[in-house]
Design a protein around this motif. Structure first.
Motif, short mmCIF file in Angstrom:
data_model
loop_
_atom_site.label_atom_id
_atom_site.label_comp_id
_atom_site.label_asym_id
_atom_site.label_seq_id
_atom_site.Cartn_x
_atom_site.Cartn_y
_atom_site.Cartn_z
N ASP A 584 0.83 -1.21 0.00
CA ASP A 584 0.00 0.00 0.00
C ASP A 584 0.86 1.26 0.00
O ASP A 584 0.58 2.23 -0.73
CB ASP A 584 -0.93 0.00 1.22
N ASP A 585 1.92 1.25 0.83
CA ASP A 585 2.81 2.42 0.89
C ASP A 585 3.56 2.59 -0.43
O ASP A 585 3.79 3.72 -0.88
CB ASP A 585 3.81 2.27 2.04
N VAL A 586 3.92 1.46 -1.06
CA VAL A 586 4.64 1.56 -2.34
C VAL A 586 3.76 2.25 -3.36
O VAL A 586 4.21 3.16 -4.08
CB VAL A 586 5.06 0.15 -2.82
N HIS A 587 2.47 1.83 -3.46
CA HIS A 587 1.57 2.46 -4.43
C HIS A 587 1.35 3.95 -4.11
O HIS A 587 1.35 4.80 -4.99
CB HIS A 587 0.22 1.72 -4.44
N ARG A 588 1.17 4.24 -2.82
CA ARG A 588 0.93 5.64 -2.42
C ARG A 588 2.13 6.52 -2.76
O ARG A 588 1.98 7.61 -3.33
CB ARG A 588 0.64 5.70 -0.92
N LEU A 589 3.32 6.06 -2.43
CA LEU A 589 4.52 6.85 -2.68
C LEU A 589 4.79 6.99 -4.17
O LEU A 589 5.26 8.04 -4.63
CB LEU A 589 5.73 6.20 -1.97
#
Length: 614
Positions: A584-589
């Motif tokens: 999730d953090d990878v997609h957000r960043l």
């Protein structure tokens, strides 16, 4: 409230009524340099003026040592007085009442200083009355007349007389309401158990000065801080000075400097003599740029005071061996000080007092014009010793000359004098040059005999990248528009002092949205972190071909660097998220980074995960 519990309204009212250039000009010789004034810094030794005063901004800054501030800062640093004391002094000059307040010195100490000032003034007036009115002063009046001191000169210097009775001054001052403890603290009285005074008298104290012509010693603030007395008739010591007191430091004070400073500033020259009568006689002859030592050798503090008023010094010591030694002792103090120093040698049997009475100001001026420099005087003294002595004396004298020449920072000056010394002694110039390294090594091994005066703190040295430096400079210069300020963010600056300066500037905006520079200066000039910085930026003269374009370029560069820092931080965070498999953090960043790249003109969005891994 302002410093020392004096209201800001009073502080600002006084500051607005004084001109810093006028106040500084009473202590430093200033010359016009564009919009500002420049002079030799009174707070550190320098040869080229780096001390700058701005009348328009009412501040000063030294680009050599970093000292800076407003008129209050200058006088506090110069005199060592506390802020409330400086405010009260300036208030009296410009007609603004300053209520008594605490701060700076303790109430007790400041109250004592005030009492000692009033006591010295009262004592000076009493000594003066004893000279001009008292029957006991007749002998002193005859003595002054025999020394050629005219009545108007006696009045100018407030010369007085201490009668021979044991406690005349003490009784008079006690009757005026002063107390014995303050008389002792001022150095005017002594307890009876410290001498052979008679047991009569209720005060328990006796006068320090008796049967003496009295010279009030006045400081640069025109206060009587001490006295010097010359015995009338038989007795020892011939001259007696006040001891050091809370008001008086011998090594910081020169007699008649307050009377000499204007003439010294105009002529850029101060004449230094050894005695009260020498100084008074020269002033009376119309030579007013004269001050005297107080029975002590010159000190580094004296040199610092002298440099405030003049760039040239004339040493006028007695022609005997003691006078020669006194002149030679000053060499280490004056060398490389930025002061040009000459030594006037009077004919045998003469002193400045007798010489000027015989030959007048014209005769003295002729001596002054032909006088050698202090360096040449010292070299000549050593050469005379070499020519008249044994082989061993010649060797010692040659070494003495070379040690003297080593003190000069000017290689051309040293080389020329070595050539002259070699010719005078019939020696090879190269042999003298070859002797230098040995003497230098000896000097390095020589133990320190005196504590060195601590060097002043260095200048602030503007930090950060050029864009940051230029923006804060232009901000303090009042060149940033309201639109420019809207684009300015303290967080965009890497130097903490710049961030604080900008944050404070945002709190001092005028109705037009621009920085109120005067208010900003007032707010930060005493600030521990930004005081030196803002005075330096205010005085810094830097040319920009196109100011608005330069500001726009600096703001754009800071914005770009901010984006780059943000992008870098996001990429590092993305790498960490990938290592820890936080999808999730990878997609957000990735979305955030892509958005930033989209906003950057001409750059298309891309998938960053693989690129970052590379």
């Amino acid at each position: 409230m302002g410093q020392g519990l004096i209201s800001d309204d009073v502080i600002n009212q006084i500051r607005d009524r004084v001109d810093i250039a006028e106040i500084v000009g009473q202590h430093v010789a200033l010359t016009r340099a564009g919009q500002n004034l420049k002079g030799l810094c009174p707070f550190h030794q320098e040869k080229s003026p780096s001390f700058t005063v701005s009348s328009s901004r009412q501040i000063f800054h030294c680009f050599g040592c970093g000292a800076g501030g407003n008129v209050y800062t200058f006088l506090m640093k110069l005199t060592g007085a506390a802020f409330p004391e400086i405010v009260r002094d300036l208030g009296r000059k410009v007609g603004v009442d300053v209520p008594e307040s605490s701060g700076g010195y303790s109430n007790e100490v400041r109250a004592q200083l005030g009492r000692l000032e009033r006591l010295n003034a009262a004592a000076g007036a009493w000594y003066r009355r004893m000279l001009v009115e008292g029957a006991a002063g007749a002998q002193a009046r005859v003595y002054l007349e025999s020394r050629g001191i005219q009545l108007n000169t006696s009045e100018q210097f407030k010369i007085g007389f201490a009668p021979p009775e044991w406690d005349g001054l003490t009784k008079a001052m006690l009757k005026e309401g002063f107390v014995a403890a303050d008389l002792v603290a001022a150095g005017l009285s002594l307890p009876r158990d410290q001498g052979s005074a008679p047991k009569t008298g209720a005060s328990g104290h006796y006068d320090r000065f008796r049967s003496r012509v009295m010279f009030p010693i006045v400081d640069l603030r025109k206060r009587i801080v001490a006295f010097g007395g010359r015995i009338v008739g038989e007795g020892t010591p011939k001259y007696l000075n006040s001891p050091e007191t809370p008001l008086f430091k011998k090594g910081h004070t020169l007699f008649a400097l307050e009377a000499a400073r204007d003439a010294a500033g105009q002529q850029q020259t101060l004449i230094i003599v050894e005695g009260y009568f020498d100084a008074v006689a020269l002033h009376q002859a119309g030579i007013r740029h004269v001050a005297a030592t107080l029975g002590t050798a010159l000190t580094p503090e004296h040199i610092a005071v002298i440099r405030r008023f003049a760039s040239n010094v004339v040493l006028l010591f007695d022609p005997d061996q003691a006078g020669v030694r006194a002149a030679l002792r000053t060499l280490d103090l004056f060398v490389n000080s930025g002061l040009s120093v000459k030594v006037v040698s009077l004919p045998e049997g003469e002193d400045p007092d007798t010489y000027v009475r015989k030959y007048g100001a014209e005769g003295f001026t002729a001596l002054h014009q032909t006088a050698p420099s202090l360096l040449d005087f010292a070299v000549e003294h050593s050469l005379r010793t070499a020519e008249a002595g044994t082989v061993e004396d010649r060797i010692r004298a040659v070494d003495a000359v070379l040690r003297i020449l080593q003190k000069s920072a000017h290689p051309i000056e040293r080389e020329e004098r070595i050539r002259l010394v070699a010719e005078r002694l019939g020696l090879s110039q190269q042999r003298l040059i070859d002797r230098y390294p040995t003497l230098a090594a000896q000097e390095q091994r020589r133990p320190e005999r005196e504590a060195k005066v601590p060097s002043p703190a260095g200048p602030s040295k503007l930090k950060g990248n050029p864009e940051e430096r230029d923006l804060v400079h232009l901000l303090v210069q009042g060149s940033l528009s309201a639109e420019d300020l809207g684009k300015l963010s303290p967080e965009a600056f890497s130097v903490p002092a710049y961030r604080r300066l900008i944050h404070c500037a945002m709190q001092h905006l005028g109705q037009d949205g621009r920085v109120s520079v005067r208010d900003l200066l007032d707010a930060l000039i005493h600030d521990e972190e930004c005081g030196t910085l803002i005075s330096e930026l205010s005085m810094l003269e830097q040319h920009y071909d196109d100011v608005p374009a330069h500001i726009a370029g600096c703001l754009e560069t800071l914005e770009r660097r901010g984006r780059e820092r943000t992008m870098g931080a996001l990429i590092q965070e993305l790498k960490a998220a990938e290592r820890e498999r936080r999808e999730d953090d990878v997609h957000r960043l990735n979305r955030l980074i892509n958005d930033m790249r989209i906003r950057k003109a001409g750059v298309a969005p891309v998938a960053l995960t693989s690129a970052v891994k590379e």
